[in-house]
Design a protein around this motif. Structure first.
Motif, PDB file in Angstrom:
ATOM      1  N   CYS A   1     -44.930  11.049  40.710  1.00 64.27           N
ATOM      2  CA  CYS A   1     -43.900  10.855  39.442  1.00 64.27           C
ATOM      3  C   CYS A   1     -43.084   9.578  39.461  1.00 64.27           C
ATOM      4  N   PRO A   2     -43.574   8.299  39.636  1.00 61.89           N
ATOM      5  CA  PRO A   2     -42.848   7.295  39.738  1.00 61.89           C
ATOM      6  C   PRO A   2     -42.199   6.691  38.524  1.00 61.89           C
TER       7      PRO A   2
ATOM      8  N   ARG B   1     -50.311  33.044  39.780  1.00 62.52           N
ATOM      9  CA  ARG B   1     -50.785  34.390  40.225  1.00 62.52           C
ATOM     10  C   ARG B   1     -51.715  34.841  39.603  1.00 62.52           C
ATOM     11  N   CYS B   2     -53.083  35.277  40.006  1.00 64.67           N
ATOM     12  CA  CYS B   2     -54.216  35.690  39.515  1.00 64.67           C
ATOM     13  C   CYS B   2     -54.297  37.048  39.705  1.00 64.67           C
ATOM     14  N   ALA B   3     -55.122  37.673  38.593  1.00 57.25           N
ATOM     15  CA  ALA B   3     -55.280  39.328  38.851  1.00 57.25           C
ATOM     16  C   ALA B   3     -55.998  39.585  40.245  1.00 57.25           C
ATOM     17  N   ASP B   4     -56.994  38.793  40.747  1.00 53.67           N
ATOM     18  CA  ASP B   4     -57.565  38.929  42.058  1.00 53.67           C
ATOM     19  C   ASP B   4     -56.711  38.764  43.223  1.00 53.67           C
ATOM     20  N   GLY B   5     -55.529  38.321  43.085  1.00 54.64           N
ATOM     21  CA  GLY B   5     -54.442  38.072  44.244  1.00 54.64           C
ATOM     22  C   GLY B   5     -54.345  36.376  44.608  1.00 54.64           C
ATOM     23  N   SER B   6     -55.038  35.705  43.932  1.00 46.95           N
ATOM     24  CA  SER B   6     -55.145  34.213  44.352  1.00 46.95           C
ATOM     25  C   SER B   6     -54.110  33.776  43.772  1.00 46.95           C
ATOM     26  N   VAL B   7     -53.625  32.512  44.268  1.00 43.61           N
ATOM     27  CA  VAL B   7     -52.935  31.674  43.890  1.00 43.61           C
ATOM     28  C   VAL B   7     -53.231  30.306  43.616  1.00 43.61           C
ATOM     29  N   ILE B   8     -53.094  29.772  42.452  1.00 48.89           N
ATOM     30  CA  ILE B   8     -53.394  28.452  42.132  1.00 48.89           C
ATOM     31  C   ILE B   8     -52.351  27.535  41.708  1.00 48.89           C
ATOM     32  N   ASP B   9     -52.155  26.453  42.471  1.00 47.28           N
ATOM     33  CA  ASP B   9     -50.807  25.908  42.214  1.00 47.28           C
ATOM     34  C   ASP B   9     -51.303  24.226  41.986  1.00 47.28           C
ATOM     35  N   GLY B  10     -50.401  23.605  41.267  1.00 53.69           N
ATOM     36  CA  GLY B  10     -50.577  22.188  40.667  1.00 53.69           C
ATOM     37  C   GLY B  10     -49.337  21.404  40.675  1.00 53.69           C
ATOM     38  N   CYS B  11     -49.314  20.162  40.713  1.00 59.02           N
ATOM     39  CA  CYS B  11     -47.944  19.282  40.528  1.00 59.02           C
ATOM     40  C   CYS B  11     -48.301  18.494  39.208  1.00 59.02           C
ATOM     41  N   ASN B  12     -47.180  17.618  38.948  1.00 63.98           N
ATOM     42  CA  ASN B  12     -47.376  16.459  37.745  1.00 63.98           C
ATOM     43  C   ASN B  12     -47.664  15.433  38.343  1.00 63.98           C
ATOM     44  N   VAL B  13     -48.654  14.770  37.637  1.00 57.48           N
ATOM     45  CA  VAL B  13     -49.313  13.537  37.890  1.00 57.48           C
ATOM     46  C   VAL B  13     -49.090  12.475  36.678  1.00 57.48           C
ATOM     47  N   GLU B  14     -48.102  11.455  37.070  1.00 57.16           N
ATOM     48  CA  GLU B  14     -47.843  10.636  35.860  1.00 57.16           C
ATOM     49  C   GLU B  14     -48.612   9.305  36.002  1.00 57.16           C
TER      50      GLU B  14
ATOM     51  N   ALA C   1     -49.067   5.154  34.128  1.00 57.94           N
ATOM     52  CA  ALA C   1     -48.162   4.306  33.043  1.00 57.94           C
ATOM     53  C   ALA C   1     -48.504   4.455  31.673  1.00 57.94           C
ATOM     54  N   SER C   2     -49.834   4.959  31.496  1.00 53.13           N
ATOM     55  CA  SER C   2     -50.266   5.528  30.004  1.00 53.13           C
ATOM     56  C   SER C   2     -49.886   6.677  29.821  1.00 53.13           C
ATOM     57  N   TYR C   3     -48.616   6.927  28.974  1.00 50.67           N
ATOM     58  CA  TYR C   3     -48.210   8.325  29.168  1.00 50.67           C
ATOM     59  C   TYR C   3     -48.838   9.429  28.729  1.00 50.67           C
ATOM     60  N   ARG C   4     -49.998   9.107  27.951  1.00 56.02           N
ATOM     61  CA  ARG C   4     -50.708  10.279  27.192  1.00 56.02           C
ATOM     62  C   ARG C   4     -51.636  10.721  28.407  1.00 56.02           C
ATOM     63  N   LEU C   5     -51.913   9.693  29.421  1.00 58.96           N
ATOM     64  CA  LEU C   5     -52.778  10.162  30.482  1.00 58.96           C
ATOM     65  C   LEU C   5     -52.140  11.158  31.601  1.00 58.96           C
ATOM     66  N   SER C   6     -50.868  11.087  31.465  1.00 58.06           N
ATOM     67  CA  SER C   6     -49.927  12.024  32.500  1.00 58.06           C
ATOM     68  C   SER C   6     -50.436  13.342  32.096  1.00 58.06           C
ATOM     69  N   ILE C   7     -50.246  14.389  33.097  1.00 55.23           N
ATOM     70  CA  ILE C   7     -50.408  15.835  32.935  1.00 55.23           C
ATOM     71  C   ILE C   7     -49.241  16.476  33.801  1.00 55.23           C
ATOM     72  N   CYS C   8     -48.701  17.301  33.092  1.00 54.21           N
ATOM     73  CA  CYS C   8     -47.580  18.265  33.836  1.00 54.21           C
ATOM     74  C   CYS C   8     -48.224  19.075  34.845  1.00 54.21           C
ATOM     75  N   ALA C   9     -47.386  19.719  35.834  1.00 56.02           N
ATOM     76  CA  ALA C   9     -47.901  20.736  36.748  1.00 56.02           C
ATOM     77  C   ALA C   9     -48.139  22.108  36.140  1.00 56.02           C
ATOM     78  N   LYS C  10     -47.568  22.653  35.218  1.00 52.26           N
ATOM     79  CA  LYS C  10     -47.938  23.689  34.651  1.00 52.26           C
ATOM     80  C   LYS C  10     -49.258  23.671  34.178  1.00 52.26           C
ATOM     81  N   ARG C  11     -49.760  22.723  33.346  1.00 50.17           N
ATOM     82  CA  ARG C  11     -51.208  22.472  32.823  1.00 50.17           C
ATOM     83  C   ARG C  11     -52.060  22.449  34.075  1.00 50.17           C
ATOM     84  N   VAL C  12     -51.839  21.701  35.115  1.00 45.88           N
ATOM     85  CA  VAL C  12     -52.695  21.616  36.168  1.00 45.88           C
ATOM     86  C   VAL C  12     -52.909  22.884  36.709  1.00 45.88           C
TER      87      VAL C  12
END
Length: 112
Positions: free
Chosen positions: A12-13, A24-37, A39-50
């Motif tokens: 996130c520079p 948290r998923c129904a099978d007990g697994s946990v999937i995580d993600g972080c935001n990735v920014e 310079a071209s704003y539209r190519l960034s992705i938020c942690a929630k969507r990841v």
């Protein structure tokens, strides 16, 4: 806790907001993600969507979403996500609950 750990991996520079999310998923697994920014704003992705899109792409059924912004001074971690969660094919999550500074959780159709 998983969302906070994922936030430490954020790229996130531009915003300097380290955001992490964990599903948290129904099978007990946990999937995580972080935001990735980018310079071209539209190519960034938020942690929630990841985290959400990774879980969906793995065929998981979503139970709960937690979000943490370790740099938050307000509600930076919560933008537009309740709508996105409701629109996902397996999104049972619906309501937001503030957990602390910069932390939110969506679960069932009730706040927790």
């Amino acid at each position: 806790m998983c969302a906070r750990q994922a936030a430490k991996r954020a790229h996130c520079p531009y915003s300097n907001l380290h955001v992490g999310a964990a599903v948290r998923c129904a099978d007990g697994s946990v999937i995580d993600g972080c935001n990735v920014e980018n310079a071209s704003y539209r190519l960034s992705i938020c942690a929630k969507r990841v985290a959400l899109f990774t879980a969906i792409s793995q065929g998981k059924r979503l139970i709960e979403l937690a979000v943490s912004c370790i740099d938050a001074t307000g509600d930076a971690a919560a933008s537009r996500i309740p709508h996105a969660v409701r629109r996902l094919p397996s999104g049972d999550a619906g309501t937001a609950a503030k957990q602390g500074r910069g932390e939110h959780r969506w679960c069932g159709n009730k706040a927790t």
